[in-house]
Scaffold this motif. Structure first.
Motif, PDB file in Angstrom:
ATOM      1  N   ILE A  53      -6.933  38.385  -9.266  1.00  0.00           N
ATOM      2  CA  ILE A  53      -5.982  39.363  -8.757  1.00  0.00           C
ATOM      3  C   ILE A  53      -5.523  40.215  -9.931  1.00  0.00           C
ATOM      4  N   ASN A  54      -5.455  41.513  -9.701  1.00  0.00           N
ATOM      5  CA  ASN A  54      -5.067  42.359 -10.814  1.00  0.00           C
ATOM      6  C   ASN A  54      -3.556  42.328 -11.012  1.00  0.00           C
ATOM      7  N   TRP A  55      -3.079  43.018 -12.037  1.00  0.00           N
ATOM      8  CA  TRP A  55      -1.702  42.859 -12.488  1.00  0.00           C
ATOM      9  C   TRP A  55      -0.660  43.177 -11.423  1.00  0.00           C
ATOM     10  N   ASP A  56      -0.952  44.161 -10.566  1.00  0.00           N
ATOM     11  CA  ASP A  56       0.053  44.514  -9.563  1.00  0.00           C
ATOM     12  C   ASP A  56      -0.270  43.989  -8.177  1.00  0.00           C
ATOM     13  N   GLY A  57      -1.301  43.178  -8.084  1.00  0.00           N
ATOM     14  CA  GLY A  57      -1.656  42.592  -6.801  1.00  0.00           C
ATOM     15  C   GLY A  57      -2.431  43.509  -5.882  1.00  0.00           C
ATOM     16  N   GLY A  58      -2.825  44.664  -6.385  1.00  0.00           N
ATOM     17  CA  GLY A  58      -3.503  45.627  -5.546  1.00  0.00           C
ATOM     18  C   GLY A  58      -4.989  45.372  -5.335  1.00  0.00           C
ATOM     19  N   ILE A  72      -5.571  34.836  -2.647  1.00  0.00           N
ATOM     20  CA  ILE A  72      -4.858  34.878  -3.914  1.00  0.00           C
ATOM     21  C   ILE A  72      -3.730  35.878  -3.790  1.00  0.00           C
ATOM     22  N   SER A  73      -2.618  35.562  -4.410  1.00  0.00           N
ATOM     23  CA  SER A  73      -1.457  36.448  -4.364  1.00  0.00           C
ATOM     24  C   SER A  73      -0.634  36.235  -5.619  1.00  0.00           C
ATOM     25  N   ARG A  74       0.366  37.081  -5.785  1.00  0.00           N
ATOM     26  CA  ARG A  74       1.250  36.918  -6.932  1.00  0.00           C
ATOM     27  C   ARG A  74       2.615  37.476  -6.583  1.00  0.00           C
ATOM     28  N   ASP A  75       3.604  36.920  -7.254  1.00  0.00           N
ATOM     29  CA  ASP A  75       4.981  37.396  -7.136  1.00  0.00           C
ATOM     30  C   ASP A  75       5.456  37.634  -8.554  1.00  0.00           C
ATOM     31  N   ASN A  76       5.376  38.858  -8.978  1.00  0.00           N
ATOM     32  CA  ASN A  76       5.726  39.162 -10.372  1.00  0.00           C
ATOM     33  C   ASN A  76       7.212  38.960 -10.659  1.00  0.00           C
ATOM     34  N   ALA A  77       8.026  39.041  -9.632  1.00  0.00           N
ATOM     35  CA  ALA A  77       9.453  38.787  -9.832  1.00  0.00           C
ATOM     36  C   ALA A  77       9.689  37.324 -10.204  1.00  0.00           C
ATOM     37  N   LYS A  78       8.772  36.459  -9.762  1.00  0.00           N
ATOM     38  CA  LYS A  78       8.870  35.031 -10.067  1.00  0.00           C
ATOM     39  C   LYS A  78       7.894  34.613 -11.162  1.00  0.00           C
ATOM     40  N   ASN A  79       7.168  35.593 -11.703  1.00  0.00           N
ATOM     41  CA  ASN A  79       6.190  35.290 -12.757  1.00  0.00           C
ATOM     42  C   ASN A  79       5.212  34.198 -12.321  1.00  0.00           C
ATOM     43  N   THR A  80       4.740  34.304 -11.098  1.00  0.00           N
ATOM     44  CA  THR A  80       3.891  33.262 -10.534  1.00  0.00           C
ATOM     45  C   THR A  80       2.758  33.876  -9.720  1.00  0.00           C
TER      46      THR A  80
END
Length: 127
Positions: A53-58, A72-80
């Motif tokens: 997954i790229n840095w912004d989840g796009g 796959i996913s990410r929550d950058n606010a949670k650094n996870t």
């Protein structure tokens, strides 16, 4: 200094699900600026690419063996970052690692492209 920490592994029956997490353990690590890859290594086998997954989840990409079952996913606010694994098979048994790569990405399937690695979490799928 450990920068990435995986969690969520365990023992599950075939057909079951697990969600792996990849979090940063360092306050100074700018998690949101890194692409994240997941790899796995089964006993006696080479490490192989699982998902990206790229840095912004796009953007996200998957190995052929996982693309219909894993997300796959990410929550950058949670650094996870997360790897949701469904319809698990015994052949998914492996140690799973997350890794961080500075943008822009090139060959996201190449483990050598990644700058930082976690210590891994074990996934065992029983038949």
């Amino acid at each position: 200094q450990v920068l990435l920490v995986e969690s969520g592994g365990g023992l599950v029956q075939a057909g079951g699900s697990l969600r792996l997490s990849c979090a940063t353990s360092a306050r100074t690590f700018r998690f949101s600026t890194y692409n994240i890859g997941w790899f796995r290594q089964a006993p006696g086998k080479q490490r192989e690419f699982v998902a990206f997954i790229n840095w912004d989840g796009g953007r996200s990409y998957f190995a052929d063996s996982t693309k219909d079952r894993f997300t796959i996913s990410r929550d950058n606010a949670k650094n996870t970052a997360y790897l949701q694994m469904n319809s698990l098979k015994p052949e998914d048994t492996a140690d799973y690692y997350c890794a961080a790569d500075s943008p822009p990405y090139s060959d996201y399937t190449d483990a050598d492209q990644y700058d930082y690695w976690g210590q891994g979490t074990q996934v065992t799928v029983s038949s």
